[in-house]
Design an enzyme around this catalytic site. Structure first.
Site, PDB file in Angstrom:
ATOM      1  N   LYS A  66      29.896 -10.108  49.831  1.00 45.08           N
ATOM      2  CA  LYS A  66      31.411  -9.347  48.366  1.00 45.08           C
ATOM      3  C   LYS A  66      31.499  -8.498  49.861  1.00 45.08           C
ATOM      4  O   LYS A  66      32.654  -8.182  49.453  1.00 45.08           O
ATOM      5  CB  LYS A  66      30.259  -8.944  47.464  1.00 45.08           C
ATOM      6  CG  LYS A  66      29.673 -10.230  46.810  1.00 45.08           C
ATOM      7  CD  LYS A  66      29.289  -9.337  44.908  1.00 45.08           C
ATOM      8  CE  LYS A  66      28.875 -10.689  44.953  1.00 45.08           C
ATOM      9  NZ  LYS A  66      28.821 -10.194  43.277  1.00 45.08           N
ATOM     10  N   ASP A 103      32.587  -8.591  38.039  1.00 49.45           N
ATOM     11  CA  ASP A 103      31.588  -8.968  38.151  1.00 49.45           C
ATOM     12  C   ASP A 103      31.302  -7.221  36.775  1.00 49.45           C
ATOM     13  O   ASP A 103      30.837  -7.489  35.797  1.00 49.45           O
ATOM     14  CB  ASP A 103      30.382  -7.667  39.018  1.00 49.45           C
ATOM     15  CG  ASP A 103      29.772  -8.896  39.924  1.00 49.45           C
ATOM     16  OD1 ASP A 103      29.800 -10.397  39.886  1.00 49.45           O
ATOM     17  OD2 ASP A 103      29.687  -9.136  41.577  1.00 49.45           O
ATOM     18  N   ASN A 152      17.122   5.559  41.052  1.00 44.56           N
ATOM     19  CA  ASN A 152      16.955   5.129  41.944  1.00 44.56           C
ATOM     20  C   ASN A 152      15.550   4.972  42.475  1.00 44.56           C
ATOM     21  O   ASN A 152      14.521   6.619  42.895  1.00 44.56           O
ATOM     22  CB  ASN A 152      17.672   4.338  43.184  1.00 44.56           C
ATOM     23  CG  ASN A 152      17.940   3.034  43.765  1.00 44.56           C
ATOM     24  OD1 ASN A 152      17.312   2.019  43.322  1.00 44.56           O
ATOM     25  ND2 ASN A 152      18.017   3.460  44.796  1.00 44.56           N
ATOM     26  N   LYS A 157      20.111   6.966  47.355  1.00 42.48           N
ATOM     27  CA  LYS A 157      20.645   6.101  46.586  1.00 42.48           C
ATOM     28  C   LYS A 157      21.501   6.099  45.851  1.00 42.48           C
ATOM     29  O   LYS A 157      23.194   6.211  45.315  1.00 42.48           O
ATOM     30  CB  LYS A 157      20.979   4.710  46.855  1.00 42.48           C
ATOM     31  CG  LYS A 157      20.287   4.140  48.777  1.00 42.48           C
ATOM     32  CD  LYS A 157      19.519   2.786  48.881  1.00 42.48           C
ATOM     33  CE  LYS A 157      20.107   1.847  48.337  1.00 42.48           C
ATOM     34  NZ  LYS A 157      19.121   1.168  48.778  1.00 42.48           N
ATOM     35  N   MET A 212      20.173  -7.150  34.747  1.00 46.16           N
ATOM     36  CA  MET A 212      21.213  -8.077  35.532  1.00 46.16           C
ATOM     37  C   MET A 212      20.888  -9.477  35.983  1.00 46.16           C
ATOM     38  O   MET A 212      21.111 -10.479  36.213  1.00 46.16           O
ATOM     39  CB  MET A 212      21.595  -7.827  36.470  1.00 46.16           C
ATOM     40  CG  MET A 212      23.436  -6.257  35.908  1.00 46.16           C
ATOM     41  SD  MET A 212      23.404  -4.934  37.014  1.00 46.16           S
ATOM     42  CE  MET A 212      24.533  -5.760  38.358  1.00 46.16           C
ATOM     43  N   TYR A 214      18.669 -12.751  35.164  1.00 50.81           N
ATOM     44  CA  TYR A 214      18.685 -14.207  34.142  1.00 50.81           C
ATOM     45  C   TYR A 214      17.540 -15.305  35.129  1.00 50.81           C
ATOM     46  O   TYR A 214      17.805 -16.071  35.935  1.00 50.81           O
ATOM     47  CB  TYR A 214      19.544 -14.553  33.836  1.00 50.81           C
ATOM     48  CG  TYR A 214      20.430 -15.772  34.550  1.00 50.81           C
ATOM     49  CD1 TYR A 214      21.268 -15.177  35.634  1.00 50.81           C
ATOM     50  CD2 TYR A 214      20.321 -16.770  34.868  1.00 50.81           C
ATOM     51  CE1 TYR A 214      22.043 -15.511  36.389  1.00 50.81           C
ATOM     52  CE2 TYR A 214      21.049 -17.950  35.660  1.00 50.81           C
ATOM     53  CZ  TYR A 214      21.151 -17.262  36.729  1.00 50.81           C
ATOM     54  OH  TYR A 214      22.166 -17.840  37.583  1.00 50.81           O
ATOM     55  N   GLY A 236      20.961 -11.300  32.467  1.00 57.48           N
ATOM     56  CA  GLY A 236      22.272 -11.346  33.138  1.00 57.48           C
ATOM     57  C   GLY A 236      22.698 -12.439  32.552  1.00 57.48           C
ATOM     58  O   GLY A 236      24.156 -12.581  33.284  1.00 57.48           O
TER      59      GLY A 236
HETATM   60  P1  ATR Z   1      21.879  -5.942  45.368  1.00 59.28           P
HETATM   61  O1  ATR Z   1      23.057  -6.642  46.358  1.00 59.28           O
HETATM   62  O2  ATR Z   1      21.088  -7.253  44.774  1.00 59.28           O
HETATM   63  O3  ATR Z   1      22.017  -4.788  44.569  1.00 59.28           O
HETATM   64  P2  ATR Z   1      19.962  -4.166  47.583  1.00 59.28           P
HETATM   65  O4  ATR Z   1      21.618  -3.412  47.453  1.00 59.28           O
HETATM   66  O5  ATR Z   1      19.886  -4.926  48.304  1.00 59.28           O
HETATM   67  O6  ATR Z   1      20.666  -5.848  46.242  1.00 59.28           O
HETATM   68  O7  ATR Z   1      19.312  -3.445  46.611  1.00 59.28           O
HETATM   69  C1  ATR Z   1      18.185  -4.366  45.590  1.00 59.28           C
HETATM   70  C2  ATR Z   1      18.258  -2.317  44.586  1.00 59.28           C
HETATM   71  O8  ATR Z   1      16.944  -2.546  44.014  1.00 59.28           O
HETATM   72  C3  ATR Z   1      18.165  -1.041  44.792  1.00 59.28           C
HETATM   73  O9  ATR Z   1      17.917  -0.263  44.470  1.00 59.28           O
HETATM   74  C4  ATR Z   1      16.346  -1.824  45.425  1.00 59.28           C
HETATM   75  O10 ATR Z   1      15.735  -0.033  45.097  1.00 59.28           O
HETATM   76  P3  ATR Z   1      15.743   0.967  47.205  1.00 59.28           P
HETATM   77  O11 ATR Z   1      17.557   1.099  47.369  1.00 59.28           O
HETATM   78  O12 ATR Z   1      15.147   2.252  46.378  1.00 59.28           O
HETATM   79  O13 ATR Z   1      15.390  -0.263  48.096  1.00 59.28           O
HETATM   80  C5  ATR Z   1      15.777  -2.057  44.139  1.00 59.28           C
HETATM   81  N1  ATR Z   1      14.362  -2.353  44.547  1.00 59.28           N
HETATM   82  C6  ATR Z   1      14.158  -3.888  44.637  1.00 59.28           C
HETATM   83  N2  ATR Z   1      12.827  -3.708  44.641  1.00 59.28           N
HETATM   84  C7  ATR Z   1      12.551  -2.646  43.727  1.00 59.28           C
HETATM   85  C8  ATR Z   1      10.876  -2.116  43.729  1.00 59.28           C
HETATM   86  N3  ATR Z   1      10.338  -3.268  43.965  1.00 59.28           N
HETATM   87  N4  ATR Z   1      11.214  -1.619  43.095  1.00 59.28           N
HETATM   88  C9  ATR Z   1      12.289  -0.151  42.691  1.00 59.28           C
HETATM   89  N5  ATR Z   1      13.734  -0.830  43.153  1.00 59.28           N
HETATM   90  C10 ATR Z   1      13.628  -1.720  44.152  1.00 59.28           C
END
Ligand code: ATR
Length: 274
Positions: A66, A103, A152, A157, A212, A214, A236
């Site tokens: 994206k 989205d 988060n 972030k 989000m 599904y 979602g």
């Molecule tokens: P997307 O484009 O799907 O949002 P991404 O940019 O990689 O994918 O972001 C994934 C999100 O899920 C992030 O907020 C990530 O937390 P971190 O920023 O700390 O990595 C979160 N996430 C993924 N696995 C997680 C877990 N086991 N516990 C908590 N947060 C998780």
């Protein structure tokens, strides 16, 4: 009758339900289209997109392309620019490539119209701070929530999103305590069968919980929510179909009188999830 060539570009794309969704919209609107899944190997977005557009009318973009799509287009909508992510590419009357992001409005339509969960003046918690969340924050904020907290695992972030989106406030996981009217899971934790480390106190019997992600049955996050309280949960799939409907109207709004009947499509896809 003209047959329009559309598709979804991403990696992976094999799982995508977009072809079925758009074929159902097209059938109901009397439009003839092909809708392909196009795998984009790492680092090849521009060339794959350009090749597709040789005969393509437009296309959707899914993860992880994206941002590449946002950089690829000639002009971009305000909401896609805020998200720095494009999920729908169309051609303008003067043959420029235009990027949009449906989205956020897709999520809002699912929440407000399909589920009847209004956002204005509500207290909202969004969990996650990746691409999925930054893609929807502007649309959520435009509904005028009373509070919009973003939490988060990696707090920095969430702080970056607070700086970028006026009205969003970053809150650390260990500061979460109070309950919310709406809790939205925008993390990818459920995809790897992981639970989130958030306190159950954010959820009461009056909280609406939205994942989000599904899938067949109740998602992992929604199962966790239901253990905290007898709350309402939704996944979602509705967002997926609503964002597709908005993309469909970007392409064909000039030719069809009414927006697609998303409810019928949500039900059809729901019955075939595996
Ligand atoms: P997307 O484009 O799907 O949002 P991404 O940019 O990689 O994918 O972001 C994934 C999100 O899920 C992030 O907020 C990530 O937390 P971190 O920023 O700390 O990595 C979160 N996430 C993924 N696995 C997680 C877990 N086991 N516990 C908590 N947060 C998780």
């Amino acid at each position: 009758m003209r047959r329009f060539k559309l598709g979804v570009l991403g990696n992976p794309v094999a799982h995508s339900r977009s072809p079925e969704i758009h074929q159902q919209f097209a059938a109901a609107s009397g439009i003839s289209l092909s809708y392909e899944k196009v795998l984009v190997p790492d680092g090849t977005f521009s060339s794959v997109a350009s090749d597709f557009l040789d005969s393509g009318f437009g296309f959707n973009i899914t993860l992880p392309c994206k941002r590449d799509a946002w950089q690829f287009v000639d002009e971009v909508s305000k909401r896609a620019n805020q998200a720095e992510a494009v999920n729908t590419i169309s051609r303008t009357a003067d043959d420029k490539l235009r990027g949009d992001n449906t989205d956020g409005p897709g999520l809002v339509n699912d929440l407000v119209q399909n589920l009847g969960w209004p956002l204005a003046d509500r207290k909202i918690l969004v969990i996650g701070a990746g691409g999925a969340v930054s893609g929807v924050l502007a649309s959520l904020l435009a509904e005028g929530p009373g509070v919009l907290h973003v939490t988060n695992r990696t707090f920095e972030k969430a702080q970056k999103l607070e700086q970028k989106f006026a009205g969003a406030t970053a809150i650390a996981l260990d500061q979460l305590q109070e309950s919310y009217d709406l809790v939205i899971n925008g993390t990818s934790a459920g995809l790897s069968q992981q639970d989130l480390e958030i306190p159950g106190s954010v959820i009461t019997g009056k909280t609406h919980c939205y994942d989000m992600i599904y899938g067949p049955g109740t998602t992992r996050f929604n199962q966790w929510c239901l253990k905290q309280a007898e709350c309402d949960v939704a996944d979602g799939l509705g967002m997926l179909v609503e964002q597709a409907a908005l993309a469909f109207m970007i392409w064909f709004g000039g030719q069809v009188n009414t927006a697609p009947d998303t409810q019928a499509v949500i039900e059809t896809i729901r019955n075939t999830l595996d």
